[in-house]
Write a protein that holds these residues in place. Sequence first.
Motif, PDB file in Angstrom:
ATOM      1  N   THR A  53      -5.029   6.796   4.919  1.00  0.00           N
ATOM      2  CA  THR A  53      -5.225   5.385   5.240  1.00  0.00           C
ATOM      3  C   THR A  53      -5.202   4.518   3.982  1.00  0.00           C
ATOM      4  N   ASP A  54      -5.770   5.035   2.893  1.00  0.00           N
ATOM      5  CA  ASP A  54      -5.819   4.272   1.642  1.00  0.00           C
ATOM      6  C   ASP A  54      -5.744   5.203   0.445  1.00  0.00           C
ATOM      7  N   VAL A  55      -4.985   4.777  -0.536  1.00  0.00           N
ATOM      8  CA  VAL A  55      -5.059   5.375  -1.862  1.00  0.00           C
ATOM      9  C   VAL A  55      -6.020   4.491  -2.650  1.00  0.00           C
ATOM     10  N   VAL A  56      -7.128   5.081  -3.112  1.00  0.00           N
ATOM     11  CA  VAL A  56      -8.158   4.309  -3.802  1.00  0.00           C
ATOM     12  C   VAL A  56      -8.038   4.544  -5.303  1.00  0.00           C
ATOM     13  N   ILE A  57      -7.879   3.458  -6.038  1.00  0.00           N
ATOM     14  CA  ILE A  57      -7.795   3.531  -7.491  1.00  0.00           C
ATOM     15  C   ILE A  57      -8.990   2.788  -8.078  1.00  0.00           C
ATOM     16  N   ALA A  58      -9.777   3.503  -8.870  1.00  0.00           N
ATOM     17  CA  ALA A  58     -10.901   2.875  -9.558  1.00  0.00           C
ATOM     18  C   ALA A  58     -10.394   2.206 -10.819  1.00  0.00           C
ATOM     19  N   ASN A  59     -10.597   0.905 -10.899  1.00  0.00           N
ATOM     20  CA  ASN A  59     -10.272   0.164 -12.114  1.00  0.00           C
ATOM     21  C   ASN A  59     -11.534   0.115 -12.971  1.00  0.00           C
ATOM     22  N   GLN A  66     -18.158  -5.348 -17.943  1.00  0.00           N
ATOM     23  CA  GLN A  66     -18.794  -4.616 -16.838  1.00  0.00           C
ATOM     24  C   GLN A  66     -18.250  -5.093 -15.493  1.00  0.00           C
ATOM     25  N   ASP A  67     -16.927  -5.061 -15.357  1.00  0.00           N
ATOM     26  CA  ASP A  67     -16.281  -5.647 -14.174  1.00  0.00           C
ATOM     27  C   ASP A  67     -15.395  -4.645 -13.441  1.00  0.00           C
ATOM     28  N   GLY A  68     -15.909  -3.470 -13.177  1.00  0.00           N
ATOM     29  CA  GLY A  68     -15.152  -2.480 -12.435  1.00  0.00           C
ATOM     30  C   GLY A  68     -14.811  -2.940 -11.032  1.00  0.00           C
ATOM     31  N   SER A  69     -13.700  -2.429 -10.509  1.00  0.00           N
ATOM     32  CA  SER A  69     -13.252  -2.818  -9.167  1.00  0.00           C
ATOM     33  C   SER A  69     -12.431  -1.678  -8.574  1.00  0.00           C
ATOM     34  N   LEU A  70     -11.979  -1.864  -7.342  1.00  0.00           N
ATOM     35  CA  LEU A  70     -11.111  -0.892  -6.673  1.00  0.00           C
ATOM     36  C   LEU A  70      -9.802  -1.563  -6.284  1.00  0.00           C
ATOM     37  N   THR A  71      -8.708  -0.809  -6.372  1.00  0.00           N
ATOM     38  CA  THR A  71      -7.442  -1.215  -5.774  1.00  0.00           C
ATOM     39  C   THR A  71      -7.182  -0.302  -4.584  1.00  0.00           C
ATOM     40  N   LEU A  72      -6.929  -0.905  -3.416  1.00  0.00           N
ATOM     41  CA  LEU A  72      -6.661  -0.143  -2.196  1.00  0.00           C
ATOM     42  C   LEU A  72      -5.189  -0.288  -1.848  1.00  0.00           C
ATOM     43  N   TYR A  73      -4.494   0.856  -1.822  1.00  0.00           N
ATOM     44  CA  TYR A  73      -3.058   0.849  -1.525  1.00  0.00           C
ATOM     45  C   TYR A  73      -2.825   1.524  -0.183  1.00  0.00           C
ATOM     46  N   ASN A  74      -2.118   0.816   0.698  1.00  0.00           N
ATOM     47  CA  ASN A  74      -1.782   1.354   2.013  1.00  0.00           C
ATOM     48  C   ASN A  74      -0.379   1.961   1.940  1.00  0.00           C
ATOM     49  N   PHE A 375       3.060  -0.457  -7.894  1.00  0.00           N
ATOM     50  CA  PHE A 375       2.249  -1.617  -7.510  1.00  0.00           C
ATOM     51  C   PHE A 375       1.230  -1.906  -8.605  1.00  0.00           C
ATOM     52  N   GLU A 376       0.745  -3.130  -8.598  1.00  0.00           N
ATOM     53  CA  GLU A 376      -0.203  -3.571  -9.614  1.00  0.00           C
ATOM     54  C   GLU A 376      -1.618  -3.127  -9.254  1.00  0.00           C
ATOM     55  N   THR A 377      -2.367  -2.698 -10.265  1.00  0.00           N
ATOM     56  CA  THR A 377      -3.766  -2.338 -10.073  1.00  0.00           C
ATOM     57  C   THR A 377      -4.639  -3.392 -10.761  1.00  0.00           C
ATOM     58  N   GLY A 378      -5.923  -3.132 -10.815  1.00  0.00           N
ATOM     59  CA  GLY A 378      -6.830  -3.975 -11.569  1.00  0.00           C
ATOM     60  C   GLY A 378      -6.858  -3.572 -13.036  1.00  0.00           C
ATOM     61  N   ASN A 379      -7.873  -4.030 -13.728  1.00  0.00           N
ATOM     62  CA  ASN A 379      -8.011  -3.806 -15.163  1.00  0.00           C
ATOM     63  C   ASN A 379      -8.363  -2.352 -15.473  1.00  0.00           C
ATOM     64  N   ALA A 380      -7.529  -1.718 -16.319  1.00  0.00           N
ATOM     65  CA  ALA A 380      -7.774  -0.345 -16.810  1.00  0.00           C
ATOM     66  C   ALA A 380      -8.007   0.659 -15.687  1.00  0.00           C
ATOM     67  N   PRO A 381      -6.989   0.960 -14.851  1.00  0.00           N
ATOM     68  CA  PRO A 381      -7.150   1.964 -13.788  1.00  0.00           C
ATOM     69  C   PRO A 381      -7.515   3.317 -14.392  1.00  0.00           C
ATOM     70  N   GLY A 382      -8.483   4.019 -13.740  1.00  0.00           N
ATOM     71  CA  GLY A 382      -8.976   5.237 -14.362  1.00  0.00           C
ATOM     72  C   GLY A 382      -9.236   6.415 -13.454  1.00  0.00           C
ATOM     73  N   HIS A 383      -9.145   6.258 -12.136  1.00  0.00           N
ATOM     74  CA  HIS A 383      -9.406   7.400 -11.248  1.00  0.00           C
ATOM     75  C   HIS A 383      -8.738   7.146  -9.908  1.00  0.00           C
ATOM     76  N   ILE A 384      -8.224   8.225  -9.287  1.00  0.00           N
ATOM     77  CA  ILE A 384      -7.504   8.129  -8.008  1.00  0.00           C
ATOM     78  C   ILE A 384      -8.117   9.102  -7.009  1.00  0.00           C
ATOM     79  N   THR A 385      -8.313   8.631  -5.781  1.00  0.00           N
ATOM     80  CA  THR A 385      -8.690   9.501  -4.680  1.00  0.00           C
ATOM     81  C   THR A 385      -8.031   8.969  -3.412  1.00  0.00           C
ATOM     82  N   PHE A 386      -8.121   9.735  -2.317  1.00  0.00           N
ATOM     83  CA  PHE A 386      -7.415   9.394  -1.091  1.00  0.00           C
ATOM     84  C   PHE A 386      -8.384   9.393   0.106  1.00  0.00           C
ATOM     85  N   LEU A 387      -8.299   8.317   0.893  1.00  0.00           N
ATOM     86  CA  LEU A 387      -9.073   8.242   2.128  1.00  0.00           C
ATOM     87  C   LEU A 387      -8.158   8.625   3.284  1.00  0.00           C
TER      88      LEU A 387
END
Length: 391
Positions: A53-59, A66-74, A375-387
Amino acid sequence: MRSSFSSSVLASLPNARLRRPAVWIAFLAVAALSLTGCDLFGSNDDEGRRVTTDVVIANSGNFSAQDGSLTLYNPTDSTAALKDIEVAFINSLAQHNGRLFVVDNTASDNAGKITSFDTDQLEQIDQISNPRPPRYVAFPGDDKGYITNQRFDENFNAQPSTVSVVDLVDNSVTKQVDVGRSPQGMGVAGGKVFVANAADGTLSVLDADADTVNTTLSLPDCASPKSVFVDDENEVAVVCQGGGEQASEVLFLSPIEETIKDRVELGAPIGSANGSQSAYYSEGAEELYTVSGSEAFGNGTGEIFRIDTNANALDATLEIPQDDGLIGITAVGYDDVTQDLYATRLPVGAGGFPLFTANGTALVLDRQGNEVTRFETGNAPGHITFLRDQQ
């Protein structure tokens, strides 16, 4: 899925006057299919079909901001969206019992948090305060978590550190277990937790029930062990990143005997461009992916290594597609449902070095390493997991 006409097909076979072998084969194929149903070509209908459903990338974000975020790719419609989850600098992600756990450092108190989210709407569920900067989280039980912590002296030299024991019911740290210097990834097998002490070249073996260290295993010629996984054969796979005169390799250990059973040498030093995710294990494919992603600092090649954990052998070496505007590899993940390989990269900054204060890029590659899309991610992507979901 069972066919209602299977008995009639079989009953008609003795009386049929079939003169051509091809016709016999066709009838036998239909009969076999009717008896086995759809299981012949895939999973049982009762189990459903796995869908990503989503590829989750931790930015990770900017450490000072201290502004971590997630990018959700369908992957179905190839769209990406940025989600602000109000965390600090993200180190890693993990999934457990239908929850996504985000591990982040908090600069203000030199400590950290582990925040859990539901995997349907990614709404925050709970948050755990950790007394030291955390690195990774693992789960030796349904209601228990282990967190590896970092500890440095005033010159930023790694010091002996701890693993936090977390009660996931009341969301509290209940104990600190002493381990080696720079503890990193963990693998849970046979009632034990194997903790990689990167600065010592050892594994701390913890009793997952007593929360105590059973023993510390030396890993000869294993420079900087970081990532630890447990494969489908219940072997503990340890990624030795390499360094100096020591080659990078993957060790396969028996969790019962606590001895090395296999070694797979890799072709270049392992590591990510921002010190984050340098390896990913795909349970569905029984494959381990590692990256040599720190070429900007002179110790990487921009290659991705695929290891077959069933055969314990190097299966392929893939070269990341070249792009003058991108540099390094910061994270890697393989989706065994869609058979797509994901690798995140950073923009090129001043002097040809990675820029850690701007949005990154995720490449979607096929199994040969060819680019499918990006596709574009957020600042400094650092980890990938899958939902995933069952449909």
